[in-house]
Each structure stands twice: as structure tokens, then as C-alpha cells.
Enzyme design. Structure first.
Site, short mmCIF file in Angstrom:
data_model
loop_
_atom_site.label_atom_id
_atom_site.label_comp_id
_atom_site.label_asym_id
_atom_site.label_seq_id
_atom_site.Cartn_x
_atom_site.Cartn_y
_atom_site.Cartn_z
CE LYS A 69 -2.31 -0.80 3.68
NZ LYS A 69 -1.60 -2.07 3.97
NE ARG A 92 -0.55 3.66 8.79
CZ ARG A 92 -0.65 2.34 8.95
NH1 ARG A 92 -1.00 1.85 10.12
NH2 ARG A 92 -0.39 1.51 7.95
CG PHE A 380 5.49 -8.86 -6.75
CD1 PHE A 380 6.45 -8.81 -5.74
CD2 PHE A 380 4.24 -8.31 -6.48
CE1 PHE A 380 6.17 -8.24 -4.51
CE2 PHE A 380 3.95 -7.74 -5.26
CZ PHE A 380 4.92 -7.70 -4.27
#
Length: 555
Positions: A69, A92, A380
Site C-alpha cells: 500500500k 503514517r 511483481f
């Protein structure tokens, strides 16, 4: 190259140059060296907030390594700026627990990172330390009052709910005895530690709108009960002034930059499985006051971070996103389709298609908020063409916008397609989000609405201790608070072994906690713990520093 090697090979701009991109006067920046700065609250401008587009990044139920994320958020911010959208990331701060525990660094990855990566992952600007010290000052005041002969509030040591905090994974501190050492050591009692990211002081920081609001919330912290059964609050100990003083700098958001020299604001760090999982209201509003677009993320899957972002943070802040990005990976979908963790790099379209059910549940949950969803397929090198094509076709079948994201490998350039879809979705959104429940709903009704609408559960079951705690909190007048469910991130249910899209399951609430200062009730489901432990081989074993001060091993 490792994430750390990539991060250190890019020369960052002086933070005043990043501030100038947001039209912040140099005098308003409070420097922490050359590449970090604190931002004052007067930069918040309601009229600008109303014109800004907020984008939330969340994810499907993650594998133990996470689904990217933060990497997607940073890559998307760099891509949005590339296509001419003035965009800031608001994120954050990492906790030292995961940094030295399981996951290693938490500042993005590959070519989609925020820098200075080492500082951000370690002590940064000291916010976590200030939160920890304020938390533990309150603990010291409680124990001091319990043993006092002249100023005792008659606090019942058996009924104290408040715990100490430390920003580290240390299972040995979950349950402890304090007061050893005879008369001079205080009163013996059982207590414990929470990790700092799960502390109520962290939650309060992230929910506060000003320094005065912070102080008022700290005073409202419910500590436990007296011998006569009446409640005790932090303001009864006159604790809020000193606690707020310790946090006078921590309340200010932090400005840093991405590898592509775009602005990023980092502030707060509550976990989403045991707290509200989003950065501070102040940080988000600061970003929205300075940019046309703000991209933020909420921890773990949408059943945890996104639900709390909407029902707790956005409701309290009076803001509403314009679009939601749902991060999915081929490996996680194969895992939810029954593929063992050790075999996820092997092509398996059948397992992938079985795992689509988890993606569908998250899309349905997010659509309940009434906002457009864009699926970001975090690609990926081990993903095959057949697998990627299958997932893209399935998203098309579901009628959901979807794009491949190569932020880790290519930075902003790898997220251009995603950026166009997100901008398109955000610019067509006029409505505000629909909350899952009303604040006037009884707590049990709120629980049932979240568990059924977001998790897909059948019923909510309360243990007898939980029923007693719920009655107590409602008696104290907390029935109109939102709820912040503590639940495993590994499953939509409260049982981490139930992967994919569980059906016909119940959510069992074993106990309730109250975060009266932060402003929410915490129902605890399953076996959730608020102090994690270290894994068998901690990431700290890879971290080292040489004689020149060069750090390695932060991944």
C-alpha cells in the site's frame, strides 16, 4: 539493489525546496536537519480543503509480507505529479516494532519511497518518543496516587485499565507486576505494556484538531475505577497539561519527500488491526490545504484500515475521499485461493481465480461507502502474463477500473496508467461517503452493521465479560461513540486461518476497551494482542552500522 541502497543513491533536495513546491514560506518550516521539517497548524485552510481531492489507498487481505500500500501510494503520488496534478502523499510514521521485527523498513519500497529512509524508519523527529513519554508519565502518576497517603483518589489497583507503552515488540511485557521492592516500591499490582502504536495517546494525537483539543482529549482518558465504583480520568490526576507539554512538537506534522522530490507529510502511526490505522487529522488537512490531490493510506486490508478511516477519522474530521484505490497482488490472491506461502511465485491461474472471491468481498465492502473503487495490481517480476491477464479481465467483468502498477520497479513512471484512472474517478465524484452506521445506533448494532456489511459475517457473539464491559461503558455515557474493532488482518473473519472469502461465520467479541480521549470504543475479536512479539529471526539481526556511520539491513 536493496530498498536502503536505492534510497541512499538519490540526492534529496533541501526541505525548503520541497516546501516551496507547496508555497510554504521558509519561515514557517521548523527544520530537523536539511531534509525534514515540522509544519505549523496555521497552514490548514478550510476553503482549500473543500477544493482538494482526497484519495484513499487500501488493500485486499494481505499476506504476511504485505501487499504494497505504501509503495503504491508513493508511486501514485509521483505519477499524479507527472501528469500535471499537484499531489502530496500523507502517510503514517513507521513503528520500530515492525522495523526490527518481521517486515523491516516501512517507508515504501524500490523506486517508490520516502526519504531520508533511515531517519524515517528510526527515530525520525521524535514523535513516538514523545507519545511514549506522555503515556508513561500518566502511568507513573497513577501508581504515585495509589500509594499516596495524603492525596489518594482511592483508585482501586485491581481496576486500573491504563498500561505503559514502548515502541518495540516485546511479548515479555504484555503482563507484568509493578510495585516490587517493599514500601518504597509502591503498591503491588498487575499491569502490562502496549506497543506505542496501539496506545491511546497515539490514537489521541491522530484524532486531535489542535493543541487545545489534544490537551482536552488527554484529560478525558478513562483510567479505571475507584473502590466505590466511580470512574477515574486523567484530569483527576491533573495529568493533561504535562502530557500535552511533552507532545507540543509531536502534534506538528512532518514534511519529507519522495525519491522523485515530491512532497510527503508523515504523522502518527497507529496500527489498523488494534487501533484506527490512519495518519493524523492534522496531517491530512494540512496536505489538503496545500495540494489539489492528497493520496493517503490506511493500514492492512479494507476491512480494517478503510472501515476505520471512513467511520472514525473522516466522520470526526468532516472530510470525504473522492476515490478509493484497492491494492491487490497476484501472490495474495493465489494465497487466498489455497496456494501455500512457499509456492506463491509459481504460476497457478486456478488458485488465482479461486482467490478472486477475497477481492470481490473487499470491492463490495468499499462500494458500500458510495465511492468509486480503482484496483491497483501491484505487479511483481514473478507474475506471469497469464495471471495478470486473468486478473485484469476479472476486474473488467466486475465493472471496476483496474491498472497494473510498477511503482517498486519504475517509480512514478510505473504508475501513470493508475494515476489517470484515479484522477478520472476522483474528478467525477460529487457525493460524500456513506457511513456504515449512525453514531446514535447502540454499540451492538454498530458492531453488527460493520461485521455484516464489511466482513460478511453472520452474527456477533459477546462473551459474558464483554457484555459486562459493554454495559459499563454505556452506563458511563459512551454509547454514542464510534467503534474501532481489533481483529486479525489475515482474514475477513476473526480466525486468521479462514482465508479467501469466509462464509457463514460469526465474530466473537471477547472483551471491550474504551479510548474515551480518542473518542471510540474498542471491541476486541479473537486472539488479538496489543503488544506483538518478535519472530524467530527478527529483522534486527540484519541491521548494522559501520565506522563511518553507514547503516545497512533496513531493507
Amino acid at each position: 539493489m536493496t530498498d536502503l541502497q536505492i534510497a541512499t543513491c538519490v540526492k534529496p533536495l533541501h526541505i525548503k525546496e520541497i516546501g516551496s513546491k507547496l508555497n510554504i514560506a521558509e519561515d514557517y518550516l521548523e527544520y530537523y536537519g536539511k531534509y525534514k521539517a515540522k509544519l505549523p497548524s496555521h497552514l490548514i485552510d478550510k476553503s482549500r480543503i473543500d477544493q482538494s481531492s482526497l484519495v484513499l489507498v487500501t488493500a485486499i487481505s494481505p499476506t504476511p509480507a504485505g501487499e504494497g500500500k505504501t509503495t503504491t501510494t508513493i508511486g501514485l503520488v509521483d505519477a499524479m505529479n507527472k501528469i500535471g496534478k499537484k499531489t502530496t502523499a500523507v502517510l503514517r510514521e513507521p513503528s520500530l516494532g515492525p522495523v526490527f521485527g518481521m517486515k523491516g523498513g516501512a517507508a515504501g519500497g524500490g523506486w517508490s519511497q520516502v526519504i531520508p529512509m533511515e531517519d524515517i524508519n528510526l527515530h525520525f523527529t521524535g514523535d513516538f518518543h514523545a507519545i511514549e513519554k506522555a503515556n508513561n508519565l500518566l502511568s507513573a502518576l497513577i501508581d504515585n496516587n495509589i500509594q499516596s497517603k495524603k492525596r489518594s483518589l482511592n483508585i482501586d489497583p485491581r481496576k486500573v485499565l491504563w498500561k505503559r507503552a514502548m515502541d518495540m515488540n516485546d511479548r515479555a511485557l504484555r503482563n507484568i507486576i509493578t510495585g516490587l521492592g517493599g514500601n518504597s516500591g509502591g503498591i503491588l499490582r498487575e499491569t502490562g505494556f502496549n506497543i506505542t502504536a496501539a496506545s491511546e495517546v497515539m490514537a489521541i494525537l491522530c484524532m486531535s484538531k489542535s493543541l487545545d483539543d489534544l490537551k482536552a482529549r488527554l484529560g478525558r482518558i478513562y483510567l479505571g475505577d475507584k473502590f466505590d465504583g466511580s470512574p477515574v480520568f486523567a484530569h483527576d490526576l491533573h495529568a493533561e497539561g504535562a502530557m500535552a507539554t511533552l507532545m507540543k512538537e509531536a502534534i506538528k506534522p512532518n514534511l519529507v519527500q519522495t525519491l522523485e522530490n515530491n512532497p510527503a507529510i508523515l504523522h502518527g502511526g497507529p496500527f489498523a488491526n488494534i487501533a484506527q490505522g490512519t495518519n493524523s487529522i492534522l496531517a491530512t488537512k494540512t496536505g489538503m490545504s496545500l495540494s489539489d490531490f492528497v493520496v493517503t493510506e490506511a493500514g492492512f486490508g479494507s476491512d480494517l484500515g478503510a472501515e476505520k478511516f471512513f467511520n472514525i477519522k473522516c466522520r470526526e474530521a468532516g472530510i470525504s475521499p473522492k476515490a478509493v484505490v484497492l491494492v491487490a497482488t497476484i501472490r495474495a490472491l493465489k494465497y487466498h485461493g489455497g496456494k501455500p506461502l512457499a509456492e506463491l511465485i509459481q504460476e497457478d491461474v486456478s488458485a488465482l481465480e479461486k482467490g478472486f472471491a477475497n477481492l470481490e468481498r473487499h470491492i463490495e465492502s468499499l462500494k458500500s461507502f458510495g465511492l468509486p473503487v480503482v484496483v491497483s495490481i501491484n505487479a511483481f517480476t514473478t507474475d506471469t502474463e497469464a495471471e495478470l491477464e486473468s486478473l485484469l479481465n476479472h476486474c473488467k467483468h466486475l465493472g471496476v477500473r483496474a491498472a497494473l502498477s510498477f511503482g517498486w520497479a519504475k517509480g512514478g513512471e510505473g504508475c501513470i496508467d493508475l494515476a489517470h484512472l484515479v484522477a478520472e474517478a476522483a474528478e467525477e465524484t460529487l457525493a460524500e461517503f456513506n457511513p456504515t452506521y449512525e453514531l446514535s445506533d447502540p454499540i451492538l448494532i454498530k458492531l453488527e452493521k460493520v461485521c455484516r456489511t464489511i466482513y460478511g459475517a453472520r452474527n456477533v457473539i459477546l462473551t459474558n465479560p464483554a457484555k459486562a464491559q459493554l454495559n459499563r461503558f454505556e452506563e458511563l455515557g459512551y454509547g454514542n461513540l464510534p467503534i474501532c474493532i481489533a481483529k486479525t488482518q489475515k482474514s475477513l473473519s476473526d480466525d486468521e486461518k479462514k482465508i479467501g472469502r469466509p462464509e457463514n461465520f460469526d465474530i466473537k467479541i471477547r472483551e471491550f476497551e474504551i479510548a474515551a480521549g480518542a473518542g471510540f470504543i474498542i471491541p476486541i475479536a479473537g486472539d488479538m494482542l496489543r503488544m506483538p512479539g518478535l519472530p524467530g529471526t527478527p529483522s534486527s539481526e540484519n541491521v548494522d552500522i559501520d565506522s563511518d556511520g553507514i547503516i545497512t539491513g533496513l531493507f
